[in-house]
Write a protein that holds these residues in place. Structure first.
Motif, PDB file in Angstrom:
ATOM      1  N   LEU A 173      -7.912   3.046   4.105  1.00 13.07           N
ATOM      2  CA  LEU A 173      -7.082   3.279   2.919  1.00 13.07           C
ATOM      3  C   LEU A 173      -6.631   1.973   2.280  1.00 13.07           C
ATOM      4  O   LEU A 173      -6.522   1.882   1.051  1.00 13.07           O
ATOM      5  N   ALA A 185       0.824  -1.207   0.000  1.00 10.45           N
ATOM      6  CA  ALA A 185       0.000   0.000   0.000  1.00 10.45           C
ATOM      7  C   ALA A 185       0.860   1.258   0.000  1.00 10.45           C
ATOM      8  O   ALA A 185       0.520   2.254  -0.658  1.00 10.45           O
ATOM      9  N   ASP A 193      -9.578   0.947   0.272  1.00 10.84           N
ATOM     10  CA  ASP A 193      -9.844   1.898  -0.812  1.00 10.84           C
ATOM     11  C   ASP A 193      -8.791   1.818  -1.916  1.00 10.84           C
ATOM     12  O   ASP A 193      -9.105   2.012  -3.100  1.00 10.84           O
ATOM     13  N   SER A 194      -7.563   1.543  -1.556  1.00 11.40           N
ATOM     14  CA  SER A 194      -6.473   1.481  -2.540  1.00 11.40           C
ATOM     15  C   SER A 194      -6.507   0.205  -3.372  1.00 11.40           C
ATOM     16  O   SER A 194      -5.765   0.080  -4.351  1.00 11.40           O
ATOM     17  N   ARG A 208       3.781   1.598  -1.334  1.00 13.43           N
ATOM     18  CA  ARG A 208       4.313   1.767  -2.687  1.00 13.43           C
ATOM     19  C   ARG A 208       3.257   2.309  -3.658  1.00 13.43           C
ATOM     20  O   ARG A 208       3.578   3.020  -4.610  1.00 13.43           O
ATOM     21  N   ARG A 209       2.006   2.006  -3.387  1.00 12.26           N
ATOM     22  CA  ARG A 209       0.954   2.279  -4.367  1.00 12.26           C
ATOM     23  C   ARG A 209       0.229   3.607  -4.140  1.00 12.26           C
ATOM     24  O   ARG A 209      -0.192   4.254  -5.108  1.00 12.26           O
ATOM     25  N   ASP A 210       0.050   4.008  -2.885  1.00 13.29           N
ATOM     26  CA  ASP A 210      -0.885   5.090  -2.577  1.00 13.29           C
ATOM     27  C   ASP A 210      -0.198   6.193  -1.771  1.00 13.29           C
ATOM     28  O   ASP A 210       0.323   5.943  -0.690  1.00 13.29           O
ATOM     29  N   GLU A 211      -0.243   7.402  -2.299  1.00 10.78           N
ATOM     30  CA  GLU A 211       0.379   8.552  -1.637  1.00 10.78           C
ATOM     31  C   GLU A 211      -0.229   8.809  -0.260  1.00 10.78           C
ATOM     32  O   GLU A 211       0.456   9.207   0.688  1.00 10.78           O
ATOM     33  N   ARG A 212      -1.529   8.590  -0.128  1.00 11.45           N
ATOM     34  CA  ARG A 212      -2.198   8.823   1.157  1.00 11.45           C
ATOM     35  C   ARG A 212      -1.652   7.880   2.229  1.00 11.45           C
ATOM     36  O   ARG A 212      -1.468   8.266   3.386  1.00 11.45           O
ATOM     37  N   VAL A 213      -1.385   6.630   1.839  1.00 14.34           N
ATOM     38  CA  VAL A 213      -0.818   5.667   2.775  1.00 14.34           C
ATOM     39  C   VAL A 213       0.602   6.069   3.146  1.00 14.34           C
ATOM     40  O   VAL A 213       1.004   5.996   4.314  1.00 14.34           O
ATOM     41  N   ARG A 214       1.372   6.529   2.155  1.00 10.56           N
ATOM     42  CA  ARG A 214       2.750   6.956   2.427  1.00 10.56           C
ATOM     43  C   ARG A 214       2.766   8.096   3.441  1.00 10.56           C
ATOM     44  O   ARG A 214       3.588   8.130   4.348  1.00 10.56           O
ATOM     45  N   VAL A 269      -5.574  -2.712  -2.250  1.00 13.54           N
ATOM     46  CA  VAL A 269      -4.527  -3.621  -1.791  1.00 13.54           C
ATOM     47  C   VAL A 269      -5.127  -4.874  -1.155  1.00 13.54           C
ATOM     48  O   VAL A 269      -4.650  -5.990  -1.385  1.00 13.54           O
TER      49      VAL A 269
END
Length: 344
Positions: free
Chosen positions: A294, A268, A297-298, A270-276, A300
């Motif tokens: 998240l 997640a 929602d992403s 790696r994939r989603d800016e919100r998670v980062r 994952v």
């Protein structure tokens, strides 16, 4: 094939009796030396008898039986008992490393001994005392496990030694990657396989087969056990993130709250800016709830479920052509589904 479950159940009962006999004798031995030893040995007993599933002994026995081995062979019963005690070692150590407060609905060993320290007004720091006792109890479980493997033939002993090394290195990498905040899905996947998947399924199967004198099954059990072990650990990650603590008997969401880089979370990140952004620091209880949303929602979570399905298919396919006793092949195929799709 009607006697298949009964034979396996009787063998598992024999394994449990072996464990009980070892721990009962050790309790009596050390209590006679000093009563202070009683709660120490009881720490191993409590976590060993609380688990109940005997999953690793089950796979060890199935590996042995599927290879044509004798269920009454005392070496396989001892090896299966050793695997359960090794599991106790890993749980005691994991609970300290994760600072987990509960295990199977009860206080974890380090928390229980810390509470005892405070209640009795002992000297020093309660937390250090509790963690010290739990770590020493983990070492004791490891020694008991190793002692049960003394009579193993050399090929089986090699599997046993590799199992212990993998668990320990996997535990180290688990905390190292979490501390560094490394988001590497493949590394996280490898750690999960090394720390949990292999010693849960692949190595117990290979250990049972080696005791039966069937080293030719090593590759077949790797082809089955490796993907199923990964599926097992991915399901564990999903349960930890989304499960109900009332069902699991331990707090859920700890990995997310503590920013432990499971495959689920690292994918997640790696994939989603919100998670980062959220994972830039330990999430805590409030952030953990947001993180769960998240992850869904992403996409994952859906991807991980799809990967579990793929891994299960690989595992089942690996058994199709393996030279196994048919009724035990069927038992392994049935167990594949319950391992990968459990809810606790």
């Amino acid at each position: 094939m009607s006697d298949t479950p009964d034979l396996l159940s009787r063998s598992l009962d024999a394994v449990q009796r072996r464990i009980d006999a070892v721990l009962s004798a050790e309790n009596a031995r050390w209590t006679a030396v000093d009563p202070r030893c009683t709660p120490f040995v009881d720490t191993v007993t409590a976590i060993t008898t609380a688990k109940g599933k005997l999953l690793r002994p089950r796979f060890c026995l199935l590996g042995h039986l599927a290879a044509g081995g004798d269920a009454a062979d005392p070496r396989v019963l001892d090896a299966a008992a050793a695997l359960e005690l090794l599991h106790s070692f890993a749980l005691l150590r994991d609970d300290v490393l994760d600072d987990s407060p509960l295990r199977r609905g009860a206080l974890t060993a380090h928390q229980r001994h810390a509470r005892d320290h405070r209640t009795r007004g002992m000297r020093g720091e309660a937390r250090r005392y509790g963690e010290g006792v739990a770590n020493l109890a983990a070492d004791l479980a490891h020694v008991y496990a190793d002692r049960l493997t003394r009579e193993l033939p050399a090929p089986a002993r090699a599997v046993w030694d590799e199992t212990r090394i993998e668990v320990t290195v996997g535990q180290y990498l688990d905390i190292a990657v979490a501390a560094e905040g490394v988001a590497d899905p493949e590394l996280s996947r490898w750690i999960a396989v090394c720390k949990s998947g292999r010693y849960t399924i692949e190595r117990p199967l290979q250990l049972g087969a080696a005791i039966a004198g069937r080293p030719d099954l090593t590759e077949a059990f790797e082809a089955y056990g490796l993907p199923l072990g990964e599926a097992f650990q991915l399901r564990d990650d999903l349960i930890d993130t989304f499960g109900d603590s009332e069902d699991t008997g331990k707090p859920t969401g700890l990995d997310v709250a503590q920013f432990k880089m499971s495959y689920l979370l690292s994918l997640a990140v790696r994939r989603d800016e919100r998670v980062r952004a959220l994972a830039a620091a330990p999430a805590g209880p409030r952030g953990a709830a947001t993180m769960r949303d998240l992850l869904v929602d992403s996409g994952v979570v859906a991807d991980v479920e799809q990967r579990i399905t793929h891994l299960v298919d690989r595992a089942r396919h690996a058994l199709a052509e393996a030279p196994l006793v048919p009724r035990w092949r069927t038992e392994l195929l049935d167990l594949t589904t319950s391992v990968a799709y459990r809810d606790r």
